[in-house]
Design a protein around this motif. Structure first.
Motif, mmCIF file in Angstrom:
data_model
loop_
_atom_site.group_PDB
_atom_site.id
_atom_site.type_symbol
_atom_site.label_atom_id
_atom_site.label_comp_id
_atom_site.label_asym_id
_atom_site.label_seq_id
_atom_site.Cartn_x
_atom_site.Cartn_y
_atom_site.Cartn_z
ATOM 1 N N ASP A 77 77.116 87.863 41.230
ATOM 2 C CA ASP A 77 75.977 88.772 41.368
ATOM 3 C C ASP A 77 74.659 88.062 41.067
ATOM 4 O O ASP A 77 73.675 88.239 41.780
ATOM 5 C CB ASP A 77 76.130 89.984 40.455
ATOM 6 C CG ASP A 77 77.209 90.941 40.913
ATOM 7 O OD1 ASP A 77 77.643 90.834 42.087
ATOM 8 O OD2 ASP A 77 77.624 91.790 40.101
ATOM 9 N N LEU A 78 74.649 87.250 40.035
ATOM 10 C CA LEU A 78 73.435 86.512 39.686
ATOM 11 C C LEU A 78 73.098 85.473 40.754
ATOM 12 O O LEU A 78 71.944 85.334 41.164
ATOM 13 C CB LEU A 78 73.606 85.848 38.323
ATOM 14 C CG LEU A 78 72.367 85.176 37.739
ATOM 15 C CD1 LEU A 78 71.214 86.179 37.610
ATOM 16 C CD2 LEU A 78 72.688 84.570 36.389
ATOM 17 N N GLN A 79 74.104 84.754 41.252
ATOM 18 C CA GLN A 79 73.871 83.765 42.298
ATOM 19 C C GLN A 79 73.357 84.434 43.566
ATOM 20 O O GLN A 79 72.534 83.867 44.277
ATOM 21 C CB GLN A 79 75.144 82.979 42.579
ATOM 22 C CG GLN A 79 75.490 82.011 41.473
ATOM 23 C CD GLN A 79 76.849 81.374 41.647
ATOM 24 O OE1 GLN A 79 77.778 82.007 42.147
ATOM 25 N NE2 GLN A 79 76.986 80.135 41.218
ATOM 26 N N LYS A 81 71.334 86.857 43.767
ATOM 27 C CA LYS A 81 69.891 87.073 43.609
ATOM 28 C C LYS A 81 69.099 85.819 43.995
ATOM 29 O O LYS A 81 67.960 85.901 44.420
ATOM 30 C CB LYS A 81 69.554 87.464 42.177
ATOM 31 C CG LYS A 81 70.030 88.842 41.812
ATOM 32 C CD LYS A 81 69.659 89.174 40.382
ATOM 33 C CE LYS A 81 70.173 90.540 40.000
ATOM 34 N NZ LYS A 81 69.849 90.891 38.617
ATOM 35 N N ALA A 93 74.051 79.821 35.813
ATOM 36 C CA ALA A 93 74.291 81.266 35.834
ATOM 37 C C ALA A 93 74.904 81.715 34.510
ATOM 38 O O ALA A 93 74.503 82.743 33.962
ATOM 39 C CB ALA A 93 75.211 81.626 36.994
ATOM 40 N N ILE A 97 73.383 84.476 31.917
ATOM 41 C CA ILE A 97 74.153 85.664 31.570
ATOM 42 C C ILE A 97 74.316 85.802 30.061
ATOM 43 O O ILE A 97 74.258 86.885 29.504
ATOM 44 C CB ILE A 97 75.530 85.637 32.259
ATOM 45 C CG1 ILE A 97 75.340 85.842 33.764
ATOM 46 C CG2 ILE A 97 76.470 86.698 31.714
ATOM 47 C CD1 ILE A 97 76.586 85.577 34.576
#
Length: 99
Positions: A77-79, A81, A93, A97
């Motif tokens: 999910d972060l990647q 973005k 990441a 987190i």
């Protein structure tokens, strides 16, 4: 987008997009071979082509299933973005987190 026998439709219904593309392009393929990692896409294309006379071969391809199952959703999910910007490594990441 269509290029050399490959049709990319993004988030649209793949079955409906294919049928519309064939109508607008006036192409008459001898056969359609469709491979996707999602069974519902394979089924929707089959359903959309059911009324046509074009032979259809659809296959769900699950080669990446085990890799997808082992992914860390928070990292993915972060990647996501950062997809259109500078790529984010797994290590970076994890640091973001854990903050």
């Amino acid at each position: 987008t269509y290029n050399k026998g490959l049709l990319l439709v993004g988030p649209f219904s793949k079955g409906e997009a294919l049928v519309q593309f064939l109508k607008k392009s006036n192409l008459k393929p001898k056969k359609i071979i469709f491979i996707d990692n999602k069974l519902y896409h394979v089924e929707r294309v089959e359903k959309a082509l059911a009324g046509s006379s074009i032979p259809y071969f659809g296959r769900r391809h699950g080669f990446a299933d085990s890799k997808i199952a082992s992914m860390d959703k928070a990292i993915v999910d972060l990647q996501h973005k950062y997809f259109f910007g500078e790529p984010l490594s797994n290590e970076d990441a994890k640091k973001l987190i854990s903050k």
